[in-house]
Design an enzyme around this catalytic site. Structure first.
Site, mmCIF file in Angstrom:
data_model
loop_
_atom_site.group_PDB
_atom_site.id
_atom_site.type_symbol
_atom_site.label_atom_id
_atom_site.label_comp_id
_atom_site.label_asym_id
_atom_site.label_seq_id
_atom_site.Cartn_x
_atom_site.Cartn_y
_atom_site.Cartn_z
ATOM 1 N N GLU A 406 -51.578 26.234 -57.437
ATOM 2 C CA GLU A 406 -51.889 24.741 -56.708
ATOM 3 C C GLU A 406 -51.880 24.774 -55.185
ATOM 4 O OE1 GLU A 406 -51.874 21.946 -54.958
ATOM 5 O OE2 GLU A 406 -49.759 21.526 -55.435
ATOM 6 N N GLU A 415 -56.785 23.264 -48.012
ATOM 7 C CA GLU A 415 -55.643 23.892 -47.824
ATOM 8 C C GLU A 415 -55.812 25.557 -47.997
ATOM 9 O OE1 GLU A 415 -52.060 22.429 -49.455
ATOM 10 O OE2 GLU A 415 -52.349 20.537 -48.488
HETATM 11 C C1 LIG Z 1 -49.011 22.940 -52.242
HETATM 12 S S1 LIG Z 1 -47.592 24.121 -52.417
HETATM 13 C C2 LIG Z 1 -47.491 24.214 -54.149
HETATM 14 C C3 LIG Z 1 -46.236 24.769 -54.619
HETATM 15 C C4 LIG Z 1 -45.935 24.824 -56.033
HETATM 16 N N1 LIG Z 1 -46.634 25.626 -56.884
HETATM 17 C C5 LIG Z 1 -45.922 23.591 -56.649
HETATM 18 O O1 LIG Z 1 -46.589 23.061 -57.354
HETATM 19 O O2 LIG Z 1 -44.772 22.987 -55.942
HETATM 20 C C6 LIG Z 1 -48.795 25.800 -52.074
HETATM 21 C C7 LIG Z 1 -47.693 26.852 -52.123
HETATM 22 O O3 LIG Z 1 -48.581 28.023 -51.815
HETATM 23 C C8 LIG Z 1 -47.855 28.982 -51.035
HETATM 24 N N2 LIG Z 1 -49.058 29.824 -50.364
HETATM 25 C C9 LIG Z 1 -50.038 29.404 -49.811
HETATM 26 N N3 LIG Z 1 -50.951 30.278 -49.418
HETATM 27 C C10 LIG Z 1 -50.286 31.513 -50.086
HETATM 28 C C11 LIG Z 1 -50.608 33.018 -49.981
HETATM 29 N N4 LIG Z 1 -51.888 33.319 -49.381
HETATM 30 N N5 LIG Z 1 -49.785 33.957 -50.552
HETATM 31 C C12 LIG Z 1 -48.602 33.184 -51.096
HETATM 32 N N6 LIG Z 1 -48.274 31.789 -51.231
HETATM 33 C C13 LIG Z 1 -49.005 30.995 -50.598
HETATM 34 C C14 LIG Z 1 -47.245 27.963 -50.083
HETATM 35 O O4 LIG Z 1 -46.146 28.829 -49.133
HETATM 36 C C15 LIG Z 1 -46.740 26.935 -51.047
HETATM 37 O O5 LIG Z 1 -45.355 27.311 -51.414
#
Ligand SMILES: C[S@@+](CC[C@H](N)C(=O)[O-])C[C@H]1O[C@@H](n2cnc3c(N)ncnc32)[C@H](O)[C@@H]1O
Length: 620
Positions: A406, A415
């Site tokens: 997500e 994002e």
């Molecule tokens: C919008 S949040 C969603 C978190 C969780 N899946 C939820 O539904 O609550 C996106 C998550 O992806 C992580 N994230 C973004 N880009 C990433 C990457 N390239 N590798 C690992 N994690 C990533 C962020 O740190 C964040 O925790």
């Protein structure tokens, strides 16, 4: 709570009148400071008023011909007097002709933008009184002149005035409603304006069997719409003679109306105080999100229900008993929870790698693994492995059958979900499934003085305020046309293992919209819809949105210079009437991703955010 005021034609003693109407239940009174007939100042004994009383008075300035110098001077005096008496709210009836409007606007402009700060009138709030009457209601005299035979006539006066006022945020509308409503488009256009007061004459009220005043069903619904669009920030003014027993009955009726279903707004309690508030979009790839942000995500039941159903269906479509799933961007683990529940309900075993780059969230994930997910032994239907890594650079020990993420923003790809998911290519099996499967952004031209004027305030400190996109829980706005599709990204089964060099995440789209009625365009609102898997979807597009899902607010792309749009009705042969054309691009380089947007019809605008100079989304 919506306040109710009473409009007095004339008052002898302001304190006595105020106390009287307060006793009847009204929150404030609306009164002139100049005698309506003889142009003399009413002995407005402001010396007897304390600070609390002053907030309960709105000064009413009647319609005058401001081509006449004497009237201009009178207006100046009235505004000066209001300043002197410490009264901030003024209702000024809009004159008819453009010259009068321009002269009036000049005087207000001077008051709101004083040369010296010692004469600071920034707190002065001026509401322009206009009428929502449709042409059938115009007086015989006005109807003789062809320009008045126009349902847009009152709105055009306002549009002219606010442009001279440069969309000043202290200018709003006091809209008189006479019980005859306009067609839907014109009604919606008014509802997109900053209405501070609704003026209702006592004659608009019907009489119920107990002889009490009530509004018609249509008017009740309209009041509910106003309440929604203004996010409860408006007030009702009752004017005219008492026709229903006692004048306090009108006040009581409005109080009763507010307790009915018509005024209820289920989403409001989650989103209250965010209405029309412009916020910079999150950048979860660049920044590490706080626990409080994750907490807000996690309370959105609808979003996770959709994910759970999509995961269930994907697990059933993967012909294996032990399935390797990777939750990439796991945050504090809600999608891990859903994947475990889904595996349990379809009776499969799932080995989950929860991949997260935020080191703080990793601590929570480790804890959850021990407390909730069976630690190193796992659960009967699943086992969880925590991986602290950026998903794009992780060397995985095995290949995934299912990728769950997500990483969506209000505009779908903003994002950087496409760029992040490009990174999973070397640890997925050839027929791996991705949730989400695809997402599409949408755009729609919008009229919203409220959004635009916030940026004009910001511009004092940030000249580039119009070069950013903003996330906003949009309310006080008029959508000029239906939203149209912009950029689509797909992560299809059988496609995920292809290397990023075979994909291009740059995009370019030209969109044409049409307005049925004259309006002014202040920018564009963006949305997304997303296919998670099968027919399980997430959407914030108004026509398809999941009800009660509040994880995402729309995105707003402003324009430097708002432009007028002519209407295009069915009899109009000129296709260019009412046409709005925008080009938007999504641009990617090694460092960041950014959008540029430009209008090509009915005006040619400069390119907003050229080269991502002001607003860009970092890839690192
Ligand atoms: C919008 S949040 C969603 C978190 C969780 N899946 C939820 O539904 O609550 C996106 C998550 O992806 C992580 N994230 C973004 N880009 C990433 C990457 N390239 N590798 C690992 N994690 C990533 C962020 O740190 C964040 O925790």
């Amino acid at each position: 709570m919506i306040t109710v005021g009473y409009s007095c034609n004339y008052i002898d003693n302001i304190k006595i009148s105020l106390d009287k109407y307060n006793e009847y239940g009204f929150d404030y009174i609306v009164a002139p400071v100049i005698h309506p007939k003889c142009s003399e100042f009413i002995p407005f004994s402001e010396v007897f008023l304390d600070g609390k009383d002053r907030n309960k008075i709105v000064i009413n300035i009647p319609k005058r011909d401001f081509r006449i110098q004497r009237n201009i001077r009178l207006l100046e005096k009235e505004l000066n007097f209001a300043g002197h008496a410490g009264i901030q709210n003024i209702i000024l009836e809009c004159p008819e002709d453009h010259e009068s409007i321009e002269n009036m606007a000049t005087i207000i402009n001077r008051k709101l933008n004083p040369q010296s700060e010692t004469n600071d009138h920034h707190s002065l709030a001026i509401s322009i009184k206009l009428s929502m009457a449709n042409i059938k209601m115009q007086t015989q005299e006005l109807r003789k002149d062809p320009i008045y035979i126009d349902d847009d006539y009152e709105w055009k006066k306002w549009n002219h005035l606010r442009k001279i006022m440069q969309f000043h945020p202290n200018i709003s509308i006091a809209l008189e409603v006479n019980g005859e409503l306009l067609d839907t488009d014109r009604l919606d256009r008014w509802l997109g304006e900053p209405i501070k007061f609704i003026i209702l004459s006592t004659s608009v009220f019907l009489t119920n069997s107990s002889k009490f005043p009530v509004l018609s069903k249509v008017m009740q619904l309209f009041m509910g719409q106003i309440n929604f669009k203004m996010a409860s920030n408006f007030s009702i003014i009752i004017k005219g003679n008492n026709l229903h027993g006692h004048i306090k009955n009108y006040c009581q009726y409005i109080g009763h109306l507010q307790k009915t279903e018509i005024f209820s707004d289920k989403l409001q309690k989650f989103c209250q105080y965010y209405e029309d508030l412009l916020q910079y979009p999150l950048q979860p790839l660049k920044d590490d999100l706080d626990s409080s942000v994750y907490e807000v995500f996690e309370t959105d039941i609808i979003k996770y229900q959709q994910y759970e159903k999509a995961i269930e269906q994907a697990l059933m479509d993967i012909q294996k008993d032990v399935i390797i799933a990777m939750v990439v961007g796991a945050g504090r683990g809600p999608l891990v929870d859903k994947a475990l529940r889904a595996a349990h309900s379809v009776d499969k075993f799932i080995r989950i790698y929860a991949v997260e780059k935020n080191p703080n969230a990793i601590i929570t994930l480790e804890m959850l693994k021990d407390l909730k997910w069976g630690g190193y032994l796992g659960l009967s239907h699943g086992y969880v492995e925590i991986v602290s890594s950026d998903m794009r650079y992780w060397s995985a020990p095995e290949r995934a059958d299912l990728i769950i993420s997500e990483l969506l923003g209000s505009f779908g790809d903003n994002e950087l979900s496409p760029e992040c998911l490009d990174g999973v290519w070397n640890y997925v099996s050839k027929d791996a499934i991705c949730i989400p499967q695809s997402y599409t952004s949408y755009l729609c031209p919008v009229q919203s003085q409220r959004l635009y004027s916030q940026l004009s305030l910001d511009r004092r400190t940030n000249v580039n305020a119009y070069e950013y996109a903003y996330v906003v829980h949009i309310r006080n706005a008029y959508l000029i046309d239906k939203p149209k599709q912009v950029f689509t990204f797909e992560h299809r089964r059988g496609d995920l293992h292809r290397p990023p060099s075979t994909r291009d995440n740059n995009r370019k789209k030209r969109l044409t919209f049409h307005s049925k009625i004259p309006t002014i365009c202040h920018g564009f609102v963006g949305y997304f819809d997303c296919c998670l898997y099968g027919n399980h979807r997430l959407s914030i597009v108004p026509s398809t949105q999941n009800s009660n899902m509040y994880s995402w607010f729309p995105i707003y792309f402003p324009l430097h210079t708002p432009f007028d749009v002519s209407g295009h009705d069915d009899d109009d042969d000129d296709d260019d009437d009412g046409k709005i054309e925008i080009q938007i691009t999504r641009n990617v380089n090694d460092i960041h991703v950014w959008y540029e947007w430009t209008i090509s019809h009915p005006i040619q605008s400069p390119i907003h955010n050229l080269n991502g100079k002001h607003y860009s989304i970092s890839l690192h």
